[in-house]
Scaffold this active site. Sequence first.
Site, PDB file in Angstrom:
ATOM      1  N   THR A 192       0.821  -1.223   0.000  1.00 33.71           N
ATOM      2  CA  THR A 192       0.000   0.000   0.000  1.00 33.71           C
ATOM      3  C   THR A 192       0.850   1.267   0.000  1.00 33.71           C
ATOM      4  O   THR A 192       0.426   2.296  -0.525  1.00 33.71           O
ATOM      5  CB  THR A 192      -0.978   0.021   1.195  1.00 33.71           C
ATOM      6  OG1 THR A 192      -0.264   0.172   2.427  1.00 33.71           O
ATOM      7  CG2 THR A 192      -1.820  -1.244   1.237  1.00 33.71           C
ATOM      8  N   LEU A 239      -2.754   4.897  -0.735  1.00 32.72           N
ATOM      9  CA  LEU A 239      -4.183   4.587  -0.731  1.00 32.72           C
ATOM     10  C   LEU A 239      -4.350   3.118  -0.328  1.00 32.72           C
ATOM     11  O   LEU A 239      -4.573   2.245  -1.155  1.00 32.72           O
ATOM     12  CB  LEU A 239      -4.775   4.880  -2.105  1.00 32.72           C
ATOM     13  CG  LEU A 239      -6.254   5.260  -2.145  1.00 32.72           C
ATOM     14  CD1 LEU A 239      -6.587   6.345  -1.118  1.00 32.72           C
ATOM     15  CD2 LEU A 239      -6.644   5.728  -3.524  1.00 32.72           C
ATOM     16  N   HIS A 240      -4.273   2.899   0.985  1.00 29.34           N
ATOM     17  CA  HIS A 240      -4.199   1.540   1.525  1.00 29.34           C
ATOM     18  C   HIS A 240      -5.391   0.663   1.134  1.00 29.34           C
ATOM     19  O   HIS A 240      -5.241  -0.361   0.467  1.00 29.34           O
ATOM     20  CB  HIS A 240      -4.117   1.587   3.057  1.00 29.34           C
ATOM     21  CG  HIS A 240      -3.055   2.468   3.610  1.00 29.34           C
ATOM     22  ND1 HIS A 240      -1.727   2.109   3.649  1.00 29.34           N
ATOM     23  CD2 HIS A 240      -3.127   3.709   4.165  1.00 29.34           C
ATOM     24  CE1 HIS A 240      -1.017   3.077   4.218  1.00 29.34           C
ATOM     25  NE2 HIS A 240      -1.848   4.054   4.531  1.00 29.34           N
ATOM     26  N   ASP A 241      -6.577   1.051   1.601  1.00 26.20           N
ATOM     27  CA  ASP A 241      -7.729   0.146   1.555  1.00 26.20           C
ATOM     28  C   ASP A 241      -8.206  -0.220   0.153  1.00 26.20           C
ATOM     29  O   ASP A 241      -8.620  -1.367  -0.072  1.00 26.20           O
ATOM     30  CB  ASP A 241      -8.878   0.734   2.373  1.00 26.20           C
ATOM     31  CG  ASP A 241      -8.523   0.857   3.850  1.00 26.20           C
ATOM     32  OD1 ASP A 241      -7.581   0.175   4.296  1.00 26.20           O
ATOM     33  OD2 ASP A 241      -9.180   1.637   4.558  1.00 26.20           O
ATOM     34  N   CYS A 243      -6.577  -1.071  -2.251  1.00 25.66           N
ATOM     35  CA  CYS A 243      -5.772  -2.181  -2.788  1.00 25.66           C
ATOM     36  C   CYS A 243      -6.517  -3.507  -2.670  1.00 25.66           C
ATOM     37  O   CYS A 243      -6.357  -4.390  -3.525  1.00 25.66           O
ATOM     38  CB  CYS A 243      -4.430  -2.267  -2.066  1.00 25.66           C
ATOM     39  SG  CYS A 243      -3.271  -0.955  -2.519  1.00 25.66           S
TER      40      CYS A 243
END
Length: 311
Positions: A192, A239-241, A243
């Site tokens: 991420t 933009l972690h989530d 992914c």
Amino acid sequence: MALPILLDCDPGHDDAIAIVLALASPELDVKAITSSAGNQTPEKTLRNVLRMLTLLNRTDIPVAGGAVKPLMRDLIIADNVHGESGLDGPALPEPTFAPQNCTAVELMAKTLRESAEPVTIVSTGPQTNVALLLNSHPELHSKIARIVIMGGAMGIGNWTPAAEFNIYVDPEAAEIVFQSGIPVVMAGLDVTHKAQIHVEDTERFRAIGNPVSTIVAELLDFFLEYHKDEKWGFVGAPLHDPCTIAWLLKPELFTTVERWVGVETQGKYTQGMTVVDYYYLTGNKPNATVMVDVDRQGFVDLLAERLKFYA
């Protein structure tokens, strides 16, 4: 046929964008959304799910609020990252509908029971709700295709030197998920932090010009401010989530490895660390698909393409 998914989240700017991406994708059938405490308090994350679904005109999706605190610990929130509301920045609509009159675990269980095929659980916050589901409904494990989580890291943490935030909030819950025997896919910081959205990407999204793409750009404007701190060494905002959703849509964008993962629940310095047996030193069989790299440009292009859905 669209893949049935159940989304458990704690919005959170990147959770909100994960919701946007999922609901713009006909390949996915979002059966229900549950909220967890994490990025903000449980009341605020539930409200943020309702606000996002009101914005997206998807008030048909069942929503339920989850556990108010981790399994064995006091709640930690990330208001320094996501602001007082959890989604500071844009002017989001007030909710026009109410959550279901049940708990997150009850809605999850009902969704699994009623699905004709196994459901993929996507969990982008602490794993509390998912762990409670697994512990209270062992008879439903076979109805779960896989659990795709945003959390953990093979290397450095972002909340402590060793731990990523979502896992640190409730390490006992995360350990239950990893050792459940259900296939786990882990989008940790290793991937991420490479899925960064740059200022020019935000402007590209804004230029799409529909109300949702504009809100996404404004969410990113706010999210970028926290990540400008030079200690991170970032060009943009990770933009972690999203992914998790992007992997379901285009797994070819990601490089993954199969490894055993455990969660440290006791360590003096390493509490909440995801211990990834990269070199097969433990003799344990792999229990997770771990994302390690991403085609950043392909990820950005996917987001831009799907934002046009809301025209």
